[in-house]
Write a protein that holds these residues in place. Structure first.
Motif, PDB file in Angstrom:
ATOM      1  N   SER A  25      -2.178 -19.799  -0.730  1.00  9.73           N
ATOM      2  CA  SER A  25      -0.896 -19.175  -1.347  1.00  9.73           C
ATOM      3  C   SER A  25      -1.523 -17.380  -1.124  1.00  9.73           C
ATOM      4  O   SER A  25      -2.061 -17.482  -0.448  1.00  9.73           O
ATOM      5  CB  SER A  25      -0.888 -19.806  -3.001  1.00  9.73           C
ATOM      6  OG  SER A  25       0.742 -18.894  -3.377  1.00  9.73           O
ATOM      7  N   TYR A  26      -0.738 -16.590  -2.881  1.00  6.69           N
ATOM      8  CA  TYR A  26      -1.146 -15.391  -2.172  1.00  6.69           C
ATOM      9  C   TYR A  26      -1.517 -14.994  -3.423  1.00  6.69           C
ATOM     10  O   TYR A  26      -0.575 -15.420  -4.822  1.00  6.69           O
ATOM     11  CB  TYR A  26      -0.191 -14.514  -1.512  1.00  6.69           C
ATOM     12  CG  TYR A  26       0.134 -14.809  -0.039  1.00  6.69           C
ATOM     13  CD1 TYR A  26      -0.351 -14.314   0.500  1.00  6.69           C
ATOM     14  CD2 TYR A  26       1.625 -16.516   0.658  1.00  6.69           C
ATOM     15  CE1 TYR A  26      -0.266 -14.834   2.324  1.00  6.69           C
ATOM     16  CE2 TYR A  26       1.748 -16.856   1.913  1.00  6.69           C
ATOM     17  CZ  TYR A  26       1.248 -15.824   2.617  1.00  6.69           C
ATOM     18  OH  TYR A  26       0.679 -16.014   3.853  1.00  6.69           O
ATOM     19  N   PRO A  27      -2.013 -13.837  -3.779  1.00  3.01           N
ATOM     20  CA  PRO A  27      -2.355 -13.435  -5.290  1.00  3.01           C
ATOM     21  C   PRO A  27      -0.674 -12.662  -5.961  1.00  3.01           C
ATOM     22  O   PRO A  27      -0.158 -12.500  -4.871  1.00  3.01           O
ATOM     23  CB  PRO A  27      -3.256 -12.468  -5.139  1.00  3.01           C
ATOM     24  CG  PRO A  27      -2.869 -11.468  -3.698  1.00  3.01           C
ATOM     25  CD  PRO A  27      -2.079 -13.045  -2.733  1.00  3.01           C
ATOM     26  N   PRO A  28      -0.349 -13.054  -7.165  1.00  3.52           N
ATOM     27  CA  PRO A  28       0.638 -12.106  -7.976  1.00  3.52           C
ATOM     28  C   PRO A  28       0.900 -10.217  -7.380  1.00  3.52           C
ATOM     29  O   PRO A  28       2.195 -10.182  -6.829  1.00  3.52           O
ATOM     30  CB  PRO A  28       0.873 -11.899  -9.415  1.00  3.52           C
ATOM     31  CG  PRO A  28      -0.183 -13.920  -8.950  1.00  3.52           C
ATOM     32  CD  PRO A  28      -1.175 -13.386  -8.085  1.00  3.52           C
ATOM     33  N   GLU A  29      -0.041 -10.453  -7.247  1.00  2.00           N
ATOM     34  CA  GLU A  29      -0.270  -8.851  -6.775  1.00  2.00           C
ATOM     35  C   GLU A  29       0.813  -8.316  -5.476  1.00  2.00           C
ATOM     36  O   GLU A  29       0.977  -7.125  -4.874  1.00  2.00           O
ATOM     37  CB  GLU A  29      -1.258  -8.055  -6.486  1.00  2.00           C
ATOM     38  CG  GLU A  29      -2.551  -7.950  -7.882  1.00  2.00           C
ATOM     39  CD  GLU A  29      -2.215  -9.067  -8.290  1.00  2.00           C
ATOM     40  OE1 GLU A  29      -3.250  -9.191  -9.576  1.00  2.00           O
ATOM     41  OE2 GLU A  29      -2.877 -10.459  -7.606  1.00  2.00           O
ATOM     42  N   LEU A  30       0.819  -9.873  -4.334  1.00  2.00           N
ATOM     43  CA  LEU A  30       1.562  -9.344  -2.973  1.00  2.00           C
ATOM     44  C   LEU A  30       3.023  -9.202  -3.995  1.00  2.00           C
ATOM     45  O   LEU A  30       4.133  -8.370  -2.584  1.00  2.00           O
ATOM     46  CB  LEU A  30       1.317 -10.378  -2.096  1.00  2.00           C
ATOM     47  CG  LEU A  30       2.249 -10.214  -1.325  1.00  2.00           C
ATOM     48  CD1 LEU A  30       1.758  -9.222  -0.176  1.00  2.00           C
ATOM     49  CD2 LEU A  30       2.370 -11.603   0.011  1.00  2.00           C
ATOM     50  N   LEU A  31       3.590  -9.535  -4.520  1.00  2.00           N
ATOM     51  CA  LEU A  31       5.282  -9.722  -5.078  1.00  2.00           C
ATOM     52  C   LEU A  31       5.167  -8.326  -5.837  1.00  2.00           C
ATOM     53  O   LEU A  31       6.243  -7.565  -5.429  1.00  2.00           O
ATOM     54  CB  LEU A  31       5.293 -10.576  -5.633  1.00  2.00           C
ATOM     55  CG  LEU A  31       5.365 -11.907  -5.207  1.00  2.00           C
ATOM     56  CD1 LEU A  31       5.651 -13.110  -5.682  1.00  2.00           C
ATOM     57  CD2 LEU A  31       6.114 -11.625  -3.825  1.00  2.00           C
ATOM     58  N   ASP A  32       4.008  -7.832  -6.327  1.00  2.00           N
ATOM     59  CA  ASP A  32       4.707  -6.536  -6.923  1.00  2.00           C
ATOM     60  C   ASP A  32       4.168  -5.141  -5.828  1.00  2.00           C
ATOM     61  O   ASP A  32       4.943  -4.226  -6.347  1.00  2.00           O
ATOM     62  CB  ASP A  32       3.332  -6.405  -8.323  1.00  2.00           C
ATOM     63  CG  ASP A  32       3.635  -6.922  -9.004  1.00  2.00           C
ATOM     64  OD1 ASP A  32       4.432  -8.024  -9.354  1.00  2.00           O
ATOM     65  OD2 ASP A  32       2.268  -7.039  -9.507  1.00  2.00           O
ATOM     66  N   ALA A  33       3.681  -5.498  -5.261  1.00  2.00           N
ATOM     67  CA  ALA A  33       3.489  -4.465  -4.320  1.00  2.00           C
ATOM     68  C   ALA A  33       5.237  -4.326  -3.021  1.00  2.00           C
ATOM     69  O   ALA A  33       5.128  -3.474  -2.596  1.00  2.00           O
ATOM     70  CB  ALA A  33       2.437  -4.884  -2.926  1.00  2.00           C
ATOM     71  N   LEU A  34       5.213  -5.367  -2.686  1.00  2.00           N
ATOM     72  CA  LEU A  34       6.004  -5.317  -2.058  1.00  2.00           C
ATOM     73  C   LEU A  34       7.637  -5.174  -2.745  1.00  2.00           C
ATOM     74  O   LEU A  34       8.417  -3.964  -1.915  1.00  2.00           O
ATOM     75  CB  LEU A  34       7.036  -7.168  -1.718  1.00  2.00           C
ATOM     76  CG  LEU A  34       6.147  -8.396  -0.805  1.00  2.00           C
ATOM     77  CD1 LEU A  34       6.456  -9.060  -0.857  1.00  2.00           C
ATOM     78  CD2 LEU A  34       6.165  -7.225   0.518  1.00  2.00           C
ATOM     79  N   GLU A  35       7.684  -5.050  -4.137  1.00  2.00           N
ATOM     80  CA  GLU A  35       8.733  -4.451  -5.067  1.00  2.00           C
ATOM     81  C   GLU A  35       8.908  -2.961  -5.032  1.00  2.00           C
ATOM     82  O   GLU A  35       9.560  -2.376  -4.705  1.00  2.00           O
ATOM     83  CB  GLU A  35       8.773  -5.655  -6.060  1.00  2.00           C
ATOM     84  CG  GLU A  35       9.317  -6.497  -6.511  1.00  2.00           C
ATOM     85  CD  GLU A  35       9.214  -7.257  -7.787  1.00  2.00           C
ATOM     86  OE1 GLU A  35      10.386  -7.341  -8.085  1.00  2.00           O
ATOM     87  OE2 GLU A  35       8.647  -6.276  -8.358  1.00  2.00           O
ATOM     88  N   GLU A  36       7.549  -2.453  -5.366  1.00  2.00           N
ATOM     89  CA  GLU A  36       6.811  -1.341  -4.848  1.00  2.00           C
ATOM     90  C   GLU A  36       7.792  -0.269  -3.967  1.00  2.00           C
ATOM     91  O   GLU A  36       8.168   0.073  -3.908  1.00  2.00           O
ATOM     92  CB  GLU A  36       5.013  -1.196  -5.522  1.00  2.00           C
ATOM     93  CG  GLU A  36       4.783   0.482  -5.766  1.00  2.00           C
ATOM     94  CD  GLU A  36       3.423  -0.018  -5.975  1.00  2.00           C
ATOM     95  OE1 GLU A  36       3.141   1.720  -5.275  1.00  2.00           O
ATOM     96  OE2 GLU A  36       2.850  -0.234  -6.242  1.00  2.00           O
ATOM     97  N   LEU A  60       7.562 -18.746  -3.425  1.00  2.00           N
ATOM     98  CA  LEU A  60       6.440 -17.605  -4.256  1.00  2.00           C
ATOM     99  C   LEU A  60       8.064 -16.667  -4.719  1.00  2.00           C
ATOM    100  O   LEU A  60       8.485 -15.783  -5.942  1.00  2.00           O
ATOM    101  CB  LEU A  60       5.227 -16.444  -3.739  1.00  2.00           C
ATOM    102  CG  LEU A  60       3.864 -17.482  -4.056  1.00  2.00           C
ATOM    103  CD1 LEU A  60       2.537 -16.552  -3.335  1.00  2.00           C
ATOM    104  CD2 LEU A  60       3.559 -17.689  -5.611  1.00  2.00           C
ATOM    105  N   LEU A  61       8.444 -15.911  -3.259  1.00  2.00           N
ATOM    106  CA  LEU A  61       9.971 -15.563  -3.486  1.00  2.00           C
ATOM    107  C   LEU A  61      10.315 -16.397  -4.172  1.00  2.00           C
ATOM    108  O   LEU A  61      11.447 -15.426  -5.126  1.00  2.00           O
ATOM    109  CB  LEU A  61       9.897 -15.068  -1.991  1.00  2.00           C
ATOM    110  CG  LEU A  61       9.026 -14.384  -1.228  1.00  2.00           C
ATOM    111  CD1 LEU A  61       9.636 -14.496  -0.037  1.00  2.00           C
ATOM    112  CD2 LEU A  61       9.374 -13.579  -1.785  1.00  2.00           C
TER     113      LEU A  61
END
Length: 251
Positions: A25-36, A60-61
């Motif tokens: 899968s992907y790390p939670p930080e990826l979703l944080d970076a998407l939002e930022e 995840l999304l």
């Protein structure tokens, strides 16, 4: 050795369950970076995950609260997606011809699927379906070759089968879109056999290229010597590119 997009798609579709079971899968930080980088929250955002496969990124999304629709062209992948994500809508299609009306999407995501598109067609399609201020996000999840044993393994694969077995993809600046980038390093600890099962889901191994079974058997013995406890730590780099469609953002 180069594997074409059509061969990759067929091989993935034929092994969809194995792909879903063993791909990371992907790390939670990826979703944080998407939002930022996008400048808006994923919660309640209208998201299309294109080339969704079995739904690794889509899941995840969805868990983040996005109103996500999966887009997947492959029959086998789509069937596995529906089995694992019965509550998430899925449509058949691809990035070159998106099944959405103009200006209807806040975020388009391509998780390791941008290389299956023709940018001359997929970029204008992204600009068409994104609302002003919406974002296009492209990312890959690549083995971290700064880690010694991973670099050695990559070298052995290329020595045996040639370059081109693994795609490191990044969207480049196009007319109307300028991409910002982010690198996110992460890792997971898994048994040796799970790592080899993951390796076997790459198209080089799925298409039955001569010598792949012998390679995996030899690799198992090497890794058992290197990691006598039977577990190893896979290290990855998520390579994220994101562009915001020009225009006014939604309040």
């Amino acid at each position: 050795m180069t594997i074409g997009p059509s061969s990759r798609a067929r091989s993935f579709s034929s092994a969809a369950a194995r792909y879903a079971d063993h791909r990371p899968s992907y790390p939670p930080e990826l979703l944080d970076a998407l939002e930022e980088l996008a400048g808006f929250a994923l919660a309640s955002a209208r998201v299309a995950d294109v080339g969704a496969g079995t739904g690794i990124a889509t899941t995840l999304l969805h868990a983040r609260g996005a109103r996500v629709v999966a887009v997947e062209p492959g029959e086998g992948m789509a069937a596995e997606f529906r089995r694992r994500n019965p509550r998430v809508p899925l449509v058949r299609g691809d990035g070159n011809r998106l099944p959405f009306v103009t200006g209807s999407v806040d975020l388009l995501t391509y998780a390791q699927s941008w290389h299956c598109t023709d940018p001359a067609r997929s970029v204008p399609e992204a600009l068409r379906v994104l609302r002003p201020g919406g974002a296009l996000a492209v990312w890959s999840n690549d083995p971290d070759v700064q880690v010694g044993w991973i670099a050695d393994q990559q070298e052995r694969i290329e020595k045996s089968f040639g370059p081109g077995w693994y795609i490191n993809e990044r969207a480049r600046s196009q007319d109307g879109l300028a991409f910002a980038t982010r690198l996110l390093r992460w890792s997971r600890r898994i048994p040796i056999d799970a790592h080899l099962a993951k390796l076997s889901t790459h198209s080089l191994f799925l298409v039955g290229h001569p010598g792949t079974e012998a390679f995996l058997a030899a690799e198992r013995e090497r890794l058992r010597v290197l990691f006598p406890a039977g577990e190893l730590e896979e290290h990855y780099v998520v390579d994220l590119s994101l562009a915001v469609r020009p225009g006014h953002r939604r309040p």
